[in-house]
Design a protein around this motif. Structure first.
Motif, PDB file in Angstrom:
ATOM      1  N   ALA A 142       0.816  -0.881   0.416  1.00  0.00           N
ATOM      2  CA  ALA A 142      -0.190  -0.028  -0.060  1.00  0.00           C
ATOM      3  C   ALA A 142       0.945   0.969  -0.171  1.00  0.00           C
ATOM      4  CB  ALA A 142      -0.833   0.113   1.099  1.00  0.00           C
ATOM      5  N   GLY A 143       1.874   1.054  -0.228  1.00  0.00           N
ATOM      6  CA  GLY A 143       2.927   1.967  -0.567  1.00  0.00           C
ATOM      7  C   GLY A 143       3.017   2.859  -2.005  1.00  0.00           C
ATOM      8  N   GLY A 144       4.115   3.038  -2.348  1.00  0.00           N
ATOM      9  CA  GLY A 144       3.548   4.986  -3.209  1.00  0.00           C
ATOM     10  C   GLY A 144       2.864   4.027  -4.856  1.00  0.00           C
ATOM     11  N   ALA A 145       4.539   2.909  -5.515  1.00  0.00           N
ATOM     12  CA  ALA A 145       4.019   1.907  -5.976  1.00  0.00           C
ATOM     13  C   ALA A 145       2.291   1.606  -5.603  1.00  0.00           C
ATOM     14  CB  ALA A 145       4.880   0.226  -6.807  1.00  0.00           C
ATOM     15  N   ALA A 146       2.373   0.967  -4.861  1.00  0.00           N
ATOM     16  CA  ALA A 146       0.890   0.147  -5.021  1.00  0.00           C
ATOM     17  C   ALA A 146      -0.445   1.414  -5.073  1.00  0.00           C
ATOM     18  CB  ALA A 146       0.447  -0.016  -3.325  1.00  0.00           C
ATOM     19  N   ARG A 147      -0.418   3.050  -4.937  1.00  0.00           N
ATOM     20  CA  ARG A 147      -0.706   3.857  -5.132  1.00  0.00           C
ATOM     21  C   ARG A 147      -1.316   4.116  -6.802  1.00  0.00           C
ATOM     22  NH1 ARG A 147      -3.252   7.447  -2.066  1.00  0.00           N
ATOM     23  NH2 ARG A 147      -3.637   9.307  -3.320  1.00  0.00           N
ATOM     24  N   TYR A 163      -4.074  -5.934  -0.490  1.00  0.00           N
ATOM     25  CA  TYR A 163      -3.666  -6.156   0.938  1.00  0.00           C
ATOM     26  C   TYR A 163      -2.351  -5.648   1.720  1.00  0.00           C
ATOM     27  CZ  TYR A 163      -6.800 -10.007  -1.460  1.00  0.00           C
ATOM     28  OH  TYR A 163      -7.607 -10.651  -1.135  1.00  0.00           O
ATOM     29  N   ASN A 164      -1.714  -5.778   2.571  1.00  0.00           N
ATOM     30  CA  ASN A 164      -0.769  -4.813   2.690  1.00  0.00           C
ATOM     31  C   ASN A 164      -0.735  -5.503   4.707  1.00  0.00           C
ATOM     32  OD1 ASN A 164       1.351  -3.318   2.650  1.00  0.00           O
ATOM     33  ND2 ASN A 164       0.141  -1.408   3.957  1.00  0.00           N
ATOM     34  N   ARG A 165       0.899  -5.596   5.350  1.00  0.00           N
ATOM     35  CA  ARG A 165       1.316  -6.017   5.965  1.00  0.00           C
ATOM     36  C   ARG A 165       0.295  -4.304   7.783  1.00  0.00           C
ATOM     37  NH1 ARG A 165       7.520  -4.790   7.521  1.00  0.00           N
ATOM     38  NH2 ARG A 165       6.818  -3.290   6.543  1.00  0.00           N
ATOM     39  N   THR A 166       0.516  -3.251   7.298  1.00  0.00           N
ATOM     40  CA  THR A 166      -0.262  -2.514   7.850  1.00  0.00           C
ATOM     41  C   THR A 166      -1.983  -2.276   6.952  1.00  0.00           C
ATOM     42  OG1 THR A 166       1.843  -1.591   8.359  1.00  0.00           O
ATOM     43  CG2 THR A 166      -0.172  -0.159   9.298  1.00  0.00           C
ATOM     44  N   ALA A 168      -4.298  -0.430   8.069  1.00  0.00           N
ATOM     45  CA  ALA A 168      -4.798   0.855   7.859  1.00  0.00           C
ATOM     46  C   ALA A 168      -4.085   1.110   6.429  1.00  0.00           C
ATOM     47  CB  ALA A 168      -4.154   1.525   9.291  1.00  0.00           C
ATOM     48  N   LYS A 169      -3.290   1.471   6.386  1.00  0.00           N
ATOM     49  CA  LYS A 169      -2.681   1.875   4.781  1.00  0.00           C
ATOM     50  C   LYS A 169      -3.262   0.846   3.683  1.00  0.00           C
ATOM     51  CE  LYS A 169       1.786   2.294   4.491  1.00  0.00           C
ATOM     52  NZ  LYS A 169       3.327   2.300   4.446  1.00  0.00           N
ATOM     53  N   ALA A 170      -4.046  -0.351   4.293  1.00  0.00           N
ATOM     54  CA  ALA A 170      -4.605  -1.027   2.785  1.00  0.00           C
ATOM     55  C   ALA A 170      -5.950   0.031   2.924  1.00  0.00           C
ATOM     56  CB  ALA A 170      -4.373  -1.866   3.096  1.00  0.00           C
ATOM     57  N   THR A 199       3.139  -5.438  -4.955  1.00  0.00           N
ATOM     58  CA  THR A 199       4.159  -3.749  -4.890  1.00  0.00           C
ATOM     59  C   THR A 199       4.684  -3.463  -3.911  1.00  0.00           C
ATOM     60  OG1 THR A 199       2.816  -2.397  -4.104  1.00  0.00           O
ATOM     61  CG2 THR A 199       2.244  -3.400  -6.324  1.00  0.00           C
ATOM     62  N   THR A 200       5.176  -4.303  -3.002  1.00  0.00           N
ATOM     63  CA  THR A 200       6.020  -4.409  -2.036  1.00  0.00           C
ATOM     64  C   THR A 200       7.458  -4.767  -2.447  1.00  0.00           C
ATOM     65  OG1 THR A 200       6.322  -6.297  -1.182  1.00  0.00           O
ATOM     66  CG2 THR A 200       4.716  -5.521  -0.606  1.00  0.00           C
ATOM     67  N   SER A 201       8.583  -3.960  -1.791  1.00  0.00           N
ATOM     68  CA  SER A 201       9.518  -4.752  -1.987  1.00  0.00           C
ATOM     69  C   SER A 201      10.195  -5.920  -0.934  1.00  0.00           C
ATOM     70  CB  SER A 201      10.596  -3.439  -1.018  1.00  0.00           C
ATOM     71  OG  SER A 201      10.275  -3.498   0.840  1.00  0.00           O
ATOM     72  N   SER A 211       9.024 -14.350  -0.753  1.00  0.00           N
ATOM     73  CA  SER A 211       7.910 -13.740  -1.023  1.00  0.00           C
ATOM     74  C   SER A 211       6.672 -13.559  -0.413  1.00  0.00           C
ATOM     75  CB  SER A 211       7.471 -15.301  -2.637  1.00  0.00           C
ATOM     76  OG  SER A 211       6.081 -14.302  -2.861  1.00  0.00           O
ATOM     77  N   LEU A 212       5.820 -12.789  -0.200  1.00  0.00           N
ATOM     78  CA  LEU A 212       4.530 -12.792   0.107  1.00  0.00           C
ATOM     79  C   LEU A 212       3.145 -13.443   0.070  1.00  0.00           C
ATOM     80  CD1 LEU A 212       4.307  -8.789   0.675  1.00  0.00           C
ATOM     81  CD2 LEU A 212       5.714 -10.642   2.677  1.00  0.00           C
ATOM     82  N   VAL A 213       3.773 -14.240  -0.839  1.00  0.00           N
ATOM     83  CA  VAL A 213       2.288 -14.921  -1.167  1.00  0.00           C
ATOM     84  C   VAL A 213       2.992 -16.490  -1.386  1.00  0.00           C
ATOM     85  CG1 VAL A 213       0.919 -15.414  -3.765  1.00  0.00           C
ATOM     86  CG2 VAL A 213       2.120 -13.267  -3.122  1.00  0.00           C
TER      87      VAL A 213
HETATM   88  P1  ATR Z   1       7.506   2.267  -2.341  1.00  0.00           P
HETATM   89  O1  ATR Z   1       6.749   3.357  -3.032  1.00  0.00           O
HETATM   90  O2  ATR Z   1       8.311   1.555  -3.967  1.00  0.00           O
HETATM   91  O3  ATR Z   1       5.846   1.259  -3.102  1.00  0.00           O
HETATM   92  P2  ATR Z   1       6.774   1.821   0.466  1.00  0.00           P
HETATM   93  O4  ATR Z   1       5.704   3.697  -0.147  1.00  0.00           O
HETATM   94  O5  ATR Z   1       7.920   2.358   1.256  1.00  0.00           O
HETATM   95  O6  ATR Z   1       7.099   1.877  -1.085  1.00  0.00           O
HETATM   96  O7  ATR Z   1       5.804   0.761  -0.196  1.00  0.00           O
HETATM   97  C1  ATR Z   1       6.917  -0.265   0.462  1.00  0.00           C
HETATM   98  C2  ATR Z   1       5.078  -1.471   0.799  1.00  0.00           C
HETATM   99  O8  ATR Z   1       5.645  -2.545   1.121  1.00  0.00           O
HETATM  100  C3  ATR Z   1       4.219  -0.839   1.958  1.00  0.00           C
HETATM  101  O9  ATR Z   1       3.175  -1.229   1.447  1.00  0.00           O
HETATM  102  C4  ATR Z   1       4.960  -1.933   2.737  1.00  0.00           C
HETATM  103  O10 ATR Z   1       4.127  -2.079   3.793  1.00  0.00           O
HETATM  104  P3  ATR Z   1       4.216  -1.752   5.571  1.00  0.00           P
HETATM  105  O11 ATR Z   1       3.025  -0.099   4.886  1.00  0.00           O
HETATM  106  O12 ATR Z   1       3.138  -2.111   6.409  1.00  0.00           O
HETATM  107  O13 ATR Z   1       5.094  -0.471   6.173  1.00  0.00           O
HETATM  108  C5  ATR Z   1       5.679  -3.259   1.815  1.00  0.00           C
HETATM  109  N1  ATR Z   1       6.298  -4.003   2.987  1.00  0.00           N
HETATM  110  C6  ATR Z   1       7.786  -3.251   2.935  1.00  0.00           C
HETATM  111  N2  ATR Z   1       8.803  -4.609   3.352  1.00  0.00           N
HETATM  112  C7  ATR Z   1       7.638  -5.741   3.632  1.00  0.00           C
HETATM  113  C8  ATR Z   1       7.828  -6.485   4.357  1.00  0.00           C
HETATM  114  N3  ATR Z   1       8.649  -7.404   5.395  1.00  0.00           N
HETATM  115  N4  ATR Z   1       6.940  -7.542   4.712  1.00  0.00           N
HETATM  116  C9  ATR Z   1       5.510  -7.082   4.451  1.00  0.00           C
HETATM  117  N5  ATR Z   1       5.396  -5.698   3.658  1.00  0.00           N
HETATM  118  C10 ATR Z   1       6.901  -5.020   3.295  1.00  0.00           C
END
Ligand code: ATR
Length: 287
Positions: A142-147, A163-166, A168-170, A199-201, A211-213
């Motif tokens: 749910a970061g910049g790439a997801a947006r 779907y996001n770890r945090t 609230a951001k999702a 879209t996560t790192s 992988s998260l999947v």
């Molecule tokens: P970008 O702009 O490249 O999308 P970002 O804004 O820092 O980078 O967003 C990173 C995303 O990767 C976020 O969704 C982050 O989850 P959180 O919002 O919970 O921080 C996710 N992310 C990074 N490392 C993670 C990890 N180890 N497990 C799960 N999600 C991760």
């Protein structure tokens, strides 16, 4: 001194227009490689040159001033400037306003105009394979790439769940673009999705075997797209390939957002395959 005029081997002259990519860091950027290869292909490398500059956050306003003073033609922008840059421009495209980030600036006769091409970097590779309307898409992160991804998918009327770890951001992202949200523990649902986008790192070089999947949830009917492109094939994509799913590498996002930038800067259609080969060669991939 003789009157002989000196021309460099690449044909750069005093009339050559400068485009550049900024970021901090920026040394890893493949944009100069990709754009200069395209200029050469079209025989316009005497008219345009593409370089890179490391610009610190505290110098962004001064940098924009330099763009005006030096009459720089185009700016491609990566982290951490995508949110801040738009505050310094004369005009921002409504789509970039909706996404909340500018990754492309075009100097049109002294007027600095901001655009976002990242969303097309997600949508265009997918639309080569399928129409997105009513397709069920799982966006992880749910970061910049997801947006940019969620904006593009909503624009094409896909049915999206973030779907996001945090969580609230999702939820916040989903509220904005009228889609669904959940935590990573709900990812089992993706068996019902048609497209899965990471879209996560997670999967980047430092976490290349993660992988998260869960691979058990990836099926042959899925289209799996990873925004990460170093390594070229992430664990998520390797797992997807192993079950016969269709995969889209992160390089496609880079190439397609770059192709739209190329059109903004040169007013010419980008030579896609040349840009792809330049990127793959720089990454040491033989595809
Ligand atoms: P970008 O702009 O490249 O999308 P970002 O804004 O820092 O980078 O967003 C990173 C995303 O990767 C976020 O969704 C982050 O989850 P959180 O919002 O919970 O921080 C996710 N992310 C990074 N490392 C993670 C990890 N180890 N497990 C799960 N999600 C991760």
């Amino acid at each position: 001194m003789s009157n002989q005029s000196y021309v460099t081997t690449s044909g750069i002259t005093a009339k050559t227009r400068i485009c550049l990519t900024i970021g901090d860091p920026v040394e890893h950027s493949l944009s100069p490689t990709m754009h200069n290869a395209a200029y050469r292909e079209l025989g316009i490398d005497d008219k345009f040159v593409f370089v890179a500059a490391r610009v610190k956050v505290e110098h962004l306003a001064d940098f924009v001033q330099a763009v005006r003073i030096m009459n720089i033609l185009g700016v491609s922008c990566t982290l951490p400037h995508k949110l801040e840059l738009k505050k310094h421009l004369d005009w921002v495209d409504p789509i970039a306003e909706d996404i909340g980030a500018v990754n492309t600036v075009v100097n049109e006769g002294g007027v600095l105009k901001g655009y976002n091409t990242d969303w097309l970097g997600v949508v265009a590779p997918l639309e080569k394979l399928t129409s997105l309307e009513r397709r069920k898409v799982a966006v992880i992160g749910a970061g910049g790439a997801a947006r940019a991804a969620v904006y593009g998918l909503a624009n094409r009327r896909a049915i999206v769940k973030v779907y996001n770890r945090t969580v609230a951001k999702a939820e916040s992202l989903a509220r904005e673009f009228h889609c669904w949200a959940g935590g990573l523990e709900e990812l089992g649902e993706i068996v019902d999705a048609e497209i899965i986008i990471n879209t996560t790192s997670v999967g980047l070089s430092g976490t290349k075997d993660e992988s998260l999947v869960n691979p058990d949830f990836i099926k042959s009917y899925h289209i799996c797209f990873d925004a990460v492109y170093t390594p070229y094939e992430t664990k998520f994509l390797r797992d997807a390939k192993a079950v016969g799913a269709t995969i889209i590498h992160g390089t496609e996002m880079l190439i397609h957002q770059g192709m739209v930038q190329f059109k903004h800067f040169t007013n010419q259609n980008a030579p896609e395959e040349v840009m792809r080969q330049a990127v793959l060669q720089a990454l040491g991939v033989s595809d």
